[in-house]
Scaffold this motif. Structure first.
Motif, short mmCIF file in Angstrom:
data_model
loop_
_atom_site.label_atom_id
_atom_site.label_comp_id
_atom_site.label_asym_id
_atom_site.label_seq_id
_atom_site.Cartn_x
_atom_site.Cartn_y
_atom_site.Cartn_z
N ASP A 79 44.72 -20.92 -77.79
CA ASP A 79 43.87 -21.63 -76.83
C ASP A 79 42.48 -20.99 -76.80
O ASP A 79 42.19 -20.06 -77.56
CB ASP A 79 44.52 -21.67 -75.45
CG ASP A 79 44.69 -20.29 -74.83
OD1 ASP A 79 44.08 -19.32 -75.35
OD2 ASP A 79 45.44 -20.16 -73.84
N ARG A 80 41.62 -21.47 -75.90
CA ARG A 80 40.23 -20.99 -75.86
C ARG A 80 40.14 -19.54 -75.41
O ARG A 80 39.08 -18.90 -75.57
CB ARG A 80 39.39 -21.88 -74.96
CG ARG A 80 39.86 -21.99 -73.54
CD ARG A 80 39.13 -23.12 -72.82
NE ARG A 80 39.56 -23.25 -71.44
CZ ARG A 80 38.99 -22.59 -70.42
NH1 ARG A 80 38.00 -21.75 -70.65
NH2 ARG A 80 39.44 -22.76 -69.19
N HIS A 81 41.23 -19.00 -74.85
CA HIS A 81 41.25 -17.60 -74.45
C HIS A 81 41.92 -16.73 -75.52
O HIS A 81 42.26 -15.58 -75.27
CB HIS A 81 42.01 -17.44 -73.12
CG HIS A 81 41.40 -18.20 -72.00
ND1 HIS A 81 40.16 -17.90 -71.47
CD2 HIS A 81 41.85 -19.30 -71.33
CE1 HIS A 81 39.87 -18.75 -70.49
NE2 HIS A 81 40.89 -19.63 -70.38
N ASN A 82 42.12 -17.35 -76.69
CA ASN A 82 42.75 -16.69 -77.83
C ASN A 82 44.19 -16.26 -77.54
O ASN A 82 44.70 -15.28 -78.09
CB ASN A 82 41.94 -15.45 -78.26
CG ASN A 82 42.17 -15.11 -79.73
OD1 ASN A 82 42.34 -16.00 -80.56
ND2 ASN A 82 42.19 -13.83 -80.04
N LYS A 83 44.87 -17.05 -76.70
CA LYS A 83 46.26 -16.79 -76.38
C LYS A 83 47.13 -17.81 -77.10
O LYS A 83 46.83 -19.00 -77.11
CB LYS A 83 46.49 -16.91 -74.87
CG LYS A 83 47.92 -16.58 -74.45
CD LYS A 83 48.07 -16.64 -72.94
CE LYS A 83 49.50 -16.30 -72.52
NZ LYS A 83 49.65 -16.36 -71.05
N ARG A 84 48.21 -17.32 -77.72
CA ARG A 84 49.06 -18.21 -78.47
C ARG A 84 49.88 -19.09 -77.53
O ARG A 84 50.51 -18.62 -76.58
CB ARG A 84 50.01 -17.42 -79.38
CG ARG A 84 50.96 -18.29 -80.23
CD ARG A 84 51.80 -17.44 -81.14
NE ARG A 84 50.98 -16.78 -82.14
CZ ARG A 84 50.55 -17.33 -83.27
NH1 ARG A 84 50.88 -18.60 -83.55
NH2 ARG A 84 49.81 -16.66 -84.12
N ARG A 85 49.87 -20.39 -77.80
CA ARG A 85 50.65 -21.36 -77.04
C ARG A 85 51.70 -21.99 -77.95
O ARG A 85 51.41 -22.31 -79.11
CB ARG A 85 49.75 -22.46 -76.48
CG ARG A 85 48.63 -21.95 -75.57
CD ARG A 85 49.19 -21.52 -74.23
NE ARG A 85 48.13 -21.12 -73.32
CZ ARG A 85 48.32 -20.69 -72.08
NH1 ARG A 85 49.57 -20.60 -71.63
NH2 ARG A 85 47.30 -20.34 -71.32
N THR A 86 52.89 -22.15 -77.43
CA THR A 86 53.98 -22.74 -78.21
C THR A 86 54.63 -23.87 -77.41
O THR A 86 54.90 -23.70 -76.22
CB THR A 86 55.06 -21.69 -78.55
OG1 THR A 86 54.44 -20.58 -79.21
CG2 THR A 86 56.13 -22.28 -79.44
N TYR A 87 54.84 -24.99 -78.05
CA TYR A 87 55.48 -26.10 -77.34
C TYR A 87 56.29 -26.93 -78.34
O TYR A 87 56.12 -26.85 -79.55
CB TYR A 87 54.44 -26.96 -76.63
CG TYR A 87 53.44 -27.62 -77.55
CD1 TYR A 87 53.64 -28.93 -77.99
CD2 TYR A 87 52.27 -26.95 -77.96
CE1 TYR A 87 52.73 -29.53 -78.84
CE2 TYR A 87 51.36 -27.55 -78.81
CZ TYR A 87 51.59 -28.84 -79.24
OH TYR A 87 50.68 -29.45 -80.09
N VAL A 88 57.19 -27.73 -77.77
CA VAL A 88 58.04 -28.61 -78.56
C VAL A 88 57.60 -30.05 -78.32
O VAL A 88 57.44 -30.49 -77.18
CB VAL A 88 59.53 -28.45 -78.15
CG1 VAL A 88 60.42 -29.39 -78.98
CG2 VAL A 88 59.98 -27.02 -78.32
N ARG A 89 57.41 -30.78 -79.41
CA ARG A 89 57.05 -32.19 -79.30
C ARG A 89 57.64 -32.92 -80.50
O ARG A 89 57.49 -32.50 -81.64
CB ARG A 89 55.54 -32.40 -79.27
CG ARG A 89 55.15 -33.86 -79.05
CD ARG A 89 53.64 -34.01 -78.94
NE ARG A 89 52.99 -33.72 -80.21
CZ ARG A 89 51.70 -33.43 -80.34
NH1 ARG A 89 50.93 -33.35 -79.26
NH2 ARG A 89 51.18 -33.19 -81.53
N ILE A 90 58.33 -34.03 -80.22
CA ILE A 90 58.93 -34.82 -81.28
C ILE A 90 57.96 -35.93 -81.66
O ILE A 90 57.56 -36.74 -80.82
CB ILE A 90 60.27 -35.43 -80.82
CG1 ILE A 90 61.26 -34.30 -80.48
CG2 ILE A 90 60.87 -36.32 -81.90
CD1 ILE A 90 62.58 -34.79 -79.94
#
Length: 360
Positions: A12-23
């Motif tokens: 993200d814009r704060h350089n933090k890794r984001r993880t999510y599930v989307r089909i």
């Protein structure tokens, strides 16, 4: 980190890794909060998210520390290599079925073995419909865990059996049927002296041998009134001493053999006049004959062996005498039969005492 289907990551814009599930490319997505380094926690949260989105877990492969990887390593260890080929086949069938099962949408083989809990194993056990198959699955996981602990791959056994571990499921489906004297009479009434069926029953009953020995015994094993042979069980093992047996040929067995000569190196032959090719084929044939005689479905060859051991104990044979007859190395198995007889006698004596007290 291993890639999961429908899993997306970005910074993200704060350089933090984001993880999510989307089909699919669009639609609802669910964020994964667990750190990917936590294999078990991450896999469970991923599975829960995937379930909510209506997806199906389809990832395969081995990651270090997983049950898949552990099982692959196990097959290169002496604990596996020292087993007979038939035993390996049975264990492979059970274990590989377990690895393919899913718990909360996560394939069991992909779970980290070290972080697997007793509760995980219990959930897997309960997911298997047949109790005997479920118990076999837990037993194989326990065996695998013990081997892994010995080599430092694991520090605990999540499938440990016993009172404080995973308990076996109760089952009445196992074949524990023990032939009775009435069963014997019904069988020989249907198949009298002079038939191959009669010979098979008398051979099993009077010697107490397993089907794996009964189907191959023949004239070449006779010596001075005894059947002298090496048990088939463990005979092809490099690490277990095969058992040499000498069993007296009783008059009933001698009469059955003489009344039904096979003309082969095996006493018992098929209706085509040929020896049985495997003990399993012999066992299936014998079970069908027992059914034809009106015996229960569980009346099989091993039930005759149990009946012989029970009869020996009821007639006063000691544990060591029973061990000698049935080829057992320890008193544990013989004790099962002598203990049962002792318990029946004690129960009868107790009832007699209570009856006398009541009358007094």
């Amino acid at each position: 980190m291993k890639k999961f289907k429908h899993l997306h990551t970005f910074l993200d814009r704060h350089n933090k890794r984001r993880t999510y599930v989307r089909i699919g490319g669009r639609g609802k997505s669910i964020s994964i909060q667990t750190d990917p380094s936590d294999d078990v926690g991450f896999a469970r949260e991923y599975a829960a998210a995937l379930e909510k989105l209506g997806g199906v877990r389809a990832v395969r492969g081995s990651r270090p520390g997983s049950w898949d990887a552990l099982y692959a390593a196990y097959k290169s260890w002496p604990e596996w290599k020292d087993l007979k080929t038939a035993t390996q086949m049975n264990k492979r069938k059970v274990t590989e079925r377990v690895l393919e099962m899913e718990i909360n949408g996560v394939r069991f083989g992909e779970l980290p073995a070290e972080q697997t809990t007793k509760q995980d194993v219990v959930k897997l056990r309960d997911a298997i419909e047949a109790p005997t198959v479920a118990n076999a699955a837990v037993s194989e996981l326990s065996t695998l865990s013990k081997a892994a602990i010995t080599r430092g791959y694991m520090t605990h056994n999540p499938a440990a059996l016993g009172e404080l571990g995973v308990k076996k499921r109760k089952s009445t489906a196992g074949n524990n049927y023990v032939w009775t004297a009435d069963d014997y009479q019904r069988f020989v009434k249907k198949f009298p002296l002079g038939t191959m069926e009669y010979l098979a029953l008398v051979l099993l009953w009077s010697t107490g041998v397993r089907a794996s020995d009964a189907y191959r015994l023949g004239p070449q094993h006779e010596k001075n009134g005894y059947l002298v042979f090496t048990e088939h069980k463990d005979s092809d093992s490099k690490y277990r001493a095969a058992k040499n047996r000498e069993i007296e040929i009783l008059p009933s067995l001698r009469a059955a053999i003489d009344a039904c000569p096979s003309g082969h190196m095996a006493y018992i032959v098929t209706k085509m006049g040929k020896p049985f090719s495997t003990p399993n084929n012999f066992g299936i044939w014998f079970r069908k004959k027992a059914k034809a005689a009106g015996l229960p479905p569980g009346a099989a060859t091993h039930g005759v062996r149990r009946a012989a051991a029970t009869g020996a104990a009821e007639h006063g044979a000691s544990e060591h005498a029973i061990m000698a007859l049935f080829g057992w190395k320890t008193t544990q198995q013989a004790n099962r039969y002598t203990r049962t007889v002792r318990d029946k006698k004690l129960a009868a004596e107790t009832i007699s005492i209570l009856e006398k007290r009541r009358e007094g």
